[in-house]
Design an enzyme around this catalytic site. Structure first.
Site, mmCIF file in Angstrom:
data_model
loop_
_atom_site.group_PDB
_atom_site.id
_atom_site.type_symbol
_atom_site.label_atom_id
_atom_site.label_comp_id
_atom_site.label_asym_id
_atom_site.label_seq_id
_atom_site.Cartn_x
_atom_site.Cartn_y
_atom_site.Cartn_z
ATOM 1 N N LYS A 250 0.835 -1.208 0.000
ATOM 2 C CA LYS A 250 0.000 0.000 0.000
ATOM 3 C C LYS A 250 0.869 1.256 0.000
ATOM 4 O O LYS A 250 0.609 2.225 -0.719
ATOM 5 C CB LYS A 250 -0.925 -0.008 1.221
ATOM 6 C CG LYS A 250 -1.609 1.290 1.513
ATOM 7 C CD LYS A 250 -2.504 1.727 0.358
ATOM 8 C CE LYS A 250 -2.959 3.163 0.528
ATOM 9 N NZ LYS A 250 -4.351 3.316 0.723
ATOM 10 N N CYS B 241 -3.608 10.963 2.141
ATOM 11 C CA CYS B 241 -2.911 9.714 1.816
ATOM 12 C C CYS B 241 -1.557 9.983 1.176
ATOM 13 O O CYS B 241 -0.524 9.627 1.723
ATOM 14 C CB CYS B 241 -3.754 8.887 0.855
ATOM 15 S SG CYS B 241 -5.429 8.687 1.435
HETATM 16 N N1 SAJ Z 1 -2.094 15.196 -8.159
HETATM 17 C C1 SAJ Z 1 -1.216 15.908 -8.963
HETATM 18 N N2 SAJ Z 1 -0.868 15.374 -10.164
HETATM 19 C C2 SAJ Z 1 -1.356 14.169 -10.597
HETATM 20 C C3 SAJ Z 1 -2.249 13.456 -9.789
HETATM 21 C C4 SAJ Z 1 -2.602 13.998 -8.560
HETATM 22 O O1 SAJ Z 1 -0.745 17.001 -8.610
HETATM 23 O O2 SAJ Z 1 -0.998 13.764 -11.711
HETATM 24 C C5 SAJ Z 1 -2.492 15.739 -6.843
HETATM 25 C C6 SAJ Z 1 -4.005 15.940 -6.685
HETATM 26 O O3 SAJ Z 1 -4.398 17.209 -7.165
HETATM 27 C C7 SAJ Z 1 -4.183 15.812 -5.192
HETATM 28 C C8 SAJ Z 1 -3.112 14.782 -4.800
HETATM 29 O O4 SAJ Z 1 -2.203 14.729 -5.884
HETATM 30 O O5 SAJ Z 1 -3.889 17.017 -4.523
HETATM 31 C C9 SAJ Z 1 -3.635 13.392 -4.518
HETATM 32 O O6 SAJ Z 1 -4.684 13.048 -5.422
HETATM 33 P P1 SAJ Z 1 -4.848 11.621 -6.102
HETATM 34 O O7 SAJ Z 1 -6.054 11.678 -6.954
HETATM 35 O O8 SAJ Z 1 -3.589 11.209 -6.744
HETATM 36 O O9 SAJ Z 1 -4.994 10.622 -4.878
HETATM 37 P P2 SAJ Z 1 -5.969 10.476 -3.587
HETATM 38 O O10 SAJ Z 1 -5.225 10.989 -2.395
HETATM 39 O O11 SAJ Z 1 -7.319 11.010 -3.844
HETATM 40 O O12 SAJ Z 1 -6.078 8.883 -3.507
HETATM 41 C C10 SAJ Z 1 -4.895 8.084 -3.435
HETATM 42 C C11 SAJ Z 1 -5.071 6.916 -4.433
HETATM 43 N N3 SAJ Z 1 -3.789 6.226 -4.605
HETATM 44 C C12 SAJ Z 1 -3.274 5.987 -5.826
HETATM 45 O O13 SAJ Z 1 -3.791 6.358 -6.846
HETATM 46 C C13 SAJ Z 1 -1.996 5.214 -5.855
HETATM 47 C C14 SAJ Z 1 -6.158 5.969 -3.920
HETATM 48 O O14 SAJ Z 1 -6.246 4.838 -4.763
HETATM 49 C C15 SAJ Z 1 -5.832 5.532 -2.490
HETATM 50 O O15 SAJ Z 1 -6.836 4.664 -1.981
HETATM 51 C C16 SAJ Z 1 -5.804 6.785 -1.633
HETATM 52 O O16 SAJ Z 1 -4.731 7.615 -2.109
HETATM 53 C C17 SAJ Z 1 -5.584 6.382 -0.201
HETATM 54 O O17 SAJ Z 1 -6.550 6.487 0.580
HETATM 55 O O18 SAJ Z 1 -4.492 5.914 0.150
#
Ligand code: SAJ
Length: 405
Positions: A205, A259
């Site tokens: 994870k 996360c």
């Molecule tokens: N972000 C970027 N660039 C990107 C993708 C995201 O700047 O290309 C930023 C987003 O704007 C946000 C942050 O990253 O601020 C996180 O967003 P996210 O959509 O990547 O992730 P979370 O936190 O909503 O969910 C993640 C997910 N993990 C992965 O995709 C590996 C989800 O599957 C997990 O269950 C979750 O963390 C968790 O609870 O751990």
């Protein structure tokens, strides 16, 4: 059908409890917050997640989901409590400790405990099992109760779909715990169930979220390099991603949520000497709001009208403001400009504590912001801002913060 207790009725626990109830299980939800328990028992929800409201309403109406502040005896206990980081970036395991202490006294011979919360490697074996043993009087090593880790993997905004559709990794502290936990997830998940041991599942994870954090840091660094070269970083990344083996993530305003900015620190804490790239990525992403705020301040210099910042949530179309880079940016900008800054966040009715009371910040609705400001910076691309972004009124400037480079 076995009864299931879900400890922690937040973004993961409540959707999980409602999904299990909809599959016919009798579910007892537990939360320390009395108002959360009351809301759920009325068939209502305290968080925004598409599809959750209807499922909870039906689960409560049918009598298959009941919430309480007291953990009840159940055949299976699923722990879904928050695991933040402390001020010094060490893992914050207080809620996991409390949950284990609450489950132990009602644990019966043969019960299964599954931790879904994201936890540092060895937490099941070194922390949860000993607490359950001492509070239940049952022996873990003798197999009198079973313990497994099945990390949640759902994406906020798509939780109800991903809970069922995603593959799951299930790791028990014994083969029997793995088998029984895998059978539970196999009964409601359409994705594949992969089995391993508890410590490997814990590490898996953390790797998943760390991969994303490091990749976003790379994208942010690429964007900054392109900026220095006078080229469009987003366009360059889009073209690089046309290579069949390249998948650079999107540069953004920073990495938020509870996360991705948190979990990599669990690996750094577990292996401080080795986890070099991981901690560097964290620092790059943590610095990003400062870089974005600088650009916004520059953009407003010499402009007489007021400024509106659109979006405060940690990402688009969620109501979750935890660890949101947009809040940090609003704070940094408001400290440095000598004018009022209007904030639009349709998911909240008051500014969060971090910026509430700032003399230059005011929460308004979108129409008020459009009427009052001539310059709008979109921090979070919520769907409600789409029309303004695609066709801004003739006399207004609308820019996306992540394209200011
Ligand atoms: N972000 C970027 N660039 C990107 C993708 C995201 O700047 O290309 C930023 C987003 O704007 C946000 C942050 O990253 O601020 C996180 O967003 P996210 O959509 O990547 O992730 P979370 O936190 O909503 O969910 C993640 C997910 N993990 C992965 O995709 C590996 C989800 O599957 C997990 O269950 C979750 O963390 C968790 O609870 O751990």
């Amino acid at each position: 059908m076995r009864t299931i207790g879900v400890v922690g009725l937040g973004y993961i626990g409540l959707p999980t409890a409602a999904t299990l109830a909809s599959c016919g299980y009798r579910v007892h939800g537990f939360d320390v917050a009395a108002d959360v328990v009351e809301t759920i028992n009325r068939g209502e929800i305290h968080i925004v997640e598409e599809g959750l409201g209807a499922l909870v309403a039906e689960a409560v109406r049918s009598g298959r989901l009941q919430a309480s502040t007291q953990v009840q005896p159940c055949d299976i206990h699923i722990v879904a409590v928050p695991t933040p980081i402390n001020e010094d970036k060490s893992p914050g395991l207080e809620a996991v400790r409390s949950a284990a202490k609450a489950v132990g006294p009602v644990l019966r011979r043969g019960d299964l405990v599954i931790v879904e919360s994201t936890i540092p490697p060895r937490t099941c074996v070194d922390l949860v099992a000993p607490i359950l043993e001492s509070t239940s009087g049952l022996s873990h090593s003798a197999g009198e109760f079973l313990l497994a880790h099945c990390p949640e993997r759902v994406l906020p905004g798509r939780i109800m779909h991903e809970l069922i559709a995603n593959d799951r990794v299930v790791g028990g502290t014994t083969p029997e715990a793995t088998r029984q936990a895998a059978a539970l997830y196999g009964s409601f998940v359409r994705g594949q169930i992969f089995t391993t041991d508890a410590t490997t599942a814990e590490a898996v994870k953390l790797m998943e979220n760390t991969f994303r954090d490091v990749n976003i840091a790379l994208a942010n660094e690429m964007a900054a390099i392109c900026d220095g070269l006078g080229i469009d970083g987003a366009e360059a990344i889009r073209l690089a991603n046309r290579h069949p083996r390249v998948n650079i993530h999107s540069p953004g305003i920073g990495v938020g949520g509870h996360c991705i900015p948190v979990d990599p620190w669990f690996l750094v804490h577990a292996a401080p000497e080795t986890a070099q790239m991981i901690s560097l990525a964290r620092r790059i992403n943590d610095a990003r709001p400062h870089v974005v705020a600088d650009r916004i301040v520059k953009l407003t210099q010499g402009s007489p009208g007021s400024l509106a910042l659109l979006g405060l949530a940690f990402k688009a179309d969620v109501d979750d403001l935890r660890e949101s880079p947009a809040i940090e940016i609003a704070h940094l900008v408001a400290d440095r400009v000598d004018k009022e800054v209007l904030i639009v966040e349709p998911h909240v009715d008051r500014l969060p504590n971090e910026i509430a009371g700032h003399p230059r910040l005011r929460l308004v609705d979108l129409d008020q912001a459009i009427a009052a400001s001539d310059r709008h910076v979109v921090l979070v691309p919520h769907r409600v801002f789409s029309a303004l972004r695609s066709t801004p009124p003739a006399d207004k400037q609308v820019v996306d913060a992540w394209t200011l480079f």
